[in-house]
Design a protein around this motif. Structure first.
Motif: not given
Length: 90
Positions: A5-10, A22-26, A80-83
């Motif tokens: 996870i790079l960043d998240a918001s809600m 949610v900003q993320f890398g794989v 859930e990461t965003a929440e």
């Protein structure tokens, strides 16, 4: 599949309901992604999956989208990461 996870918001508003991202890398993918999430009541979620910075390999994006569709645990993890970052707006 390892996700970082790079960043998240809600946010929440009466007009739009819940809107998150949610900003993320794989692991193994050359580009990073952003998933946008929207739900009026917080139980039925719509989403869009995009490359975060620049376009990349479409096959990887489609593979990830298929995985998100099939893997409820992964999708729930992203929601859930965003929440967890929920900000109330008046």
């Amino acid at each position: 599949m390892n996700i970082s996870i790079l960043d998240a918001s809600m946010t929440y508003s009466k007009e739009d309901g819940y809107v998150g991202k949610v900003q993320f890398g794989v692991e193994g993918h050359s580009n990073e992604y952003e998933i946008t999430l929207q739900s009026k009541k917080g139980n039925e979620w719509g989403y869009g999956l995009f490359f975060l910075h620049e376009s990349g390999k479409e096959e990887q994006l489609l593979e990830l989208e298929d995985l998100i569709e099939e893997d409820d645990e992964l999708f729930d993890f992203l929601v859930e990461t965003a929440e967890a970052k929920l900000e109330k707006q008046s």
